[in-house]
Design an enzyme around this catalytic site. Structure first.
Site, short mmCIF file in Angstrom:
data_model
loop_
_atom_site.label_atom_id
_atom_site.label_comp_id
_atom_site.label_asym_id
_atom_site.label_seq_id
_atom_site.Cartn_x
_atom_site.Cartn_y
_atom_site.Cartn_z
N GLY A 16 67.89 19.46 -24.70
CA GLY A 16 67.62 19.20 -23.41
C GLY A 16 68.92 19.14 -22.65
O GLY A 16 69.88 18.70 -22.98
N GLY A 18 70.38 17.17 -18.47
CA GLY A 18 70.26 16.16 -17.58
C GLY A 18 71.47 16.09 -16.69
O GLY A 18 72.60 16.66 -17.08
N GLY A 19 71.33 14.95 -15.85
CA GLY A 19 72.37 14.49 -14.90
C GLY A 19 73.61 14.14 -15.64
O GLY A 19 74.63 14.15 -15.28
N MET A 20 73.51 13.55 -16.91
CA MET A 20 74.39 12.77 -17.74
C MET A 20 74.82 13.79 -18.87
O MET A 20 75.40 13.34 -19.70
CB MET A 20 74.19 11.67 -18.08
CG MET A 20 74.11 10.42 -17.08
SD MET A 20 76.02 10.19 -16.31
CE MET A 20 76.55 9.43 -17.86
N VAL A 23 71.71 17.26 -24.59
CA VAL A 23 71.53 16.53 -25.85
C VAL A 23 71.25 17.58 -26.95
O VAL A 23 70.25 18.54 -26.58
CB VAL A 23 70.27 15.43 -25.62
CG1 VAL A 23 69.80 14.96 -26.90
CG2 VAL A 23 70.30 14.57 -24.61
N LYS A 38 74.45 13.43 -27.71
CA LYS A 38 74.31 13.25 -26.12
C LYS A 38 75.77 13.57 -25.85
O LYS A 38 76.58 12.98 -26.05
CB LYS A 38 73.94 12.03 -25.55
CG LYS A 38 73.78 12.36 -24.01
CD LYS A 38 73.00 10.98 -23.74
CE LYS A 38 72.67 11.06 -22.00
NZ LYS A 38 72.29 9.85 -21.58
N ASP A 141 66.93 1.39 -14.40
CA ASP A 141 66.58 2.52 -14.07
C ASP A 141 65.21 2.86 -15.09
O ASP A 141 65.01 4.07 -15.82
CB ASP A 141 67.44 3.57 -14.50
CG ASP A 141 67.15 5.03 -13.92
OD1 ASP A 141 66.46 4.93 -13.04
OD2 ASP A 141 67.56 5.91 -14.49
#
Length: 362
Positions: A16, A18-20, A23, A38, A141
């Protein structure tokens, strides 16, 4: 990236993005252990230097914790590739689905998530948060997407990239200090005090976000689903969310009271610790869930005695006798015989079909 190497890990597949970062499914070359790797996008580091610190902060925070309900980190490192540092973190590989997707699947199938499952997921998350809070960390968060449920129903808290230490000094040049005038967190679940100052929050901010995560799990939508990000942040400051009863009129009133206390606008009016939340939700399950459901969830029972969950003929059994070759049928709660020994527990109509539960004894 399939077939690429990062340190001792061979990347097998993309799990996947994401913003960070991304992965990947990785495998340690020597240990043959698979992990979620990650990787921080190196191209964004020059534009957002704080990403490296946030990434490292997440790794350090998780590495300092050891709890069933928090995803574990195996390694944090960097690799020099094409004259650029590539930062990566190898984490526990969890097979399952996050709470946001699980609720979305229920909604797509025109049904709601089972009350007992929703409460148990949040109870487990509260236990994980309690461990983090006791270590002096605030997540900041908490949201449905950051609660991952594995194939055995165990909840794992993800993404500690915004974690804050209670011990962080006021003049710190850390991530929090760099974003002193920026709201950190997710608008749909942002505590009122966190919108004012992301630096000055404590464990009760996580309790607020967890409360609205439970709200989402039950209703299928966030507390303030309409409006811009700014409007939703302001709504958390001054408005109350739409009543749970409007979406699910069959929601138990005592469960709504627990949610209301978790999401009180003033932190002093909420549960003061995550352990208190876990205890309240555990008590609610024991008072409302069918006996067979409780027996199927041994993690919930903890140190409690099972004596009042058994039929009258078996109340005197020693707990150690609840294993062996002979089987005892616990009838569904709506059966006449079961009603005689029942303690008034409620059963949920839209969740599971009634079924017999086998408990072995000698």
């Amino acid at each position: 990236h399939k077939g690429f190497f990062l340190g001792p890990y061979r990347l097998l597949d993309l799990l996947g993005k994401g913003g960070m970062g991304s992965v990947y499914l990785g495998e340690h070359l020597l240990m043959r252990r698979r992990a979620a790797v990650k990787v921080l996008p190196s191209k964004q580091i020059s534009r957002r230097p704080s990403m490296v610190e946030r990434f490292q902060r997440e790794a350090q925070a998780v590495a300092a914790l050891d709890h069933l309900n928090i995803v574990r980190v195996y390694e944090f490192n960097k690799e020099l590739l094409d004259k650029a540092n590539v930062y990566y973190m190898a984490m526990e590989l969890v097979q399952g689905v996050d709470l946001q997707h699980l609720v979305a699947e229920c909604k797509a199938n025109k049904r709601f998530l089972d009350f007992f499952l929703a409460v148990d997921y949040i109870r487990q998350a509260a236990l994980g948060l309690a461990h983090a809070h006791e270590a002096g960390l605030v997540h900041r968060d908490i949201k449905p997407a950051n609660l991952f449920i594995d194939d055995k129903g165990v909840v794992k808290i993800l993404d500690l990239g915004l974690v804050k230490s209670f011990e962080e000094p006021e003049d710190s040049s850390s991530l929090t200090g760099e974003h002193e005038n920026t709201v950190l967190g997710t608008a749909d679940y942002l505590p009122p005090e966190q919108a004012v100052s992301s630096r000055d929050v404590d464990a009760r901010a996580d309790i607020y976000a967890l409360g609205y995560t439970l709200y989402y799990a039950i209703t299928g939508h966030p507390p303030f689903p309409e409006g811009t990000i700014h409007q939703r942040i302001m709504a958390h400051q001054s408005r109350h969310a739409e009543s749970v009863f409007k979406t699910r009129s069959d929601t138990p009133a005592d469960l709504v009271k627990i949610i209301d206390k978790m999401v009180a606008k003033k932190a002093s009016h909420r549960y003061q610790t995550a352990n208190q939340v876990a205890e309240a939700l555990s008590d609610w399950l024991f008072e409302n869930a069918p006996d067979e459901w409780i027996l199927e969830h041994p993690g919930l029972r903890g140190n409690r005695s099972d004596s009042n969950l058994l039929s009258s003929d078996d109340r005197n059994l020693d707990p150690s006798e609840l294993s062996g070759d002979k089987e005892l049928d616990l009838l569904p709660l709506d059966d006449e015989k079961s009603q005689k020994g029942a303690t008034g527990k409620k059963s949920q109509t839209e969740s599971r079909p009634q079924k017999k539960t086998k408990v072995e004894k000698k």
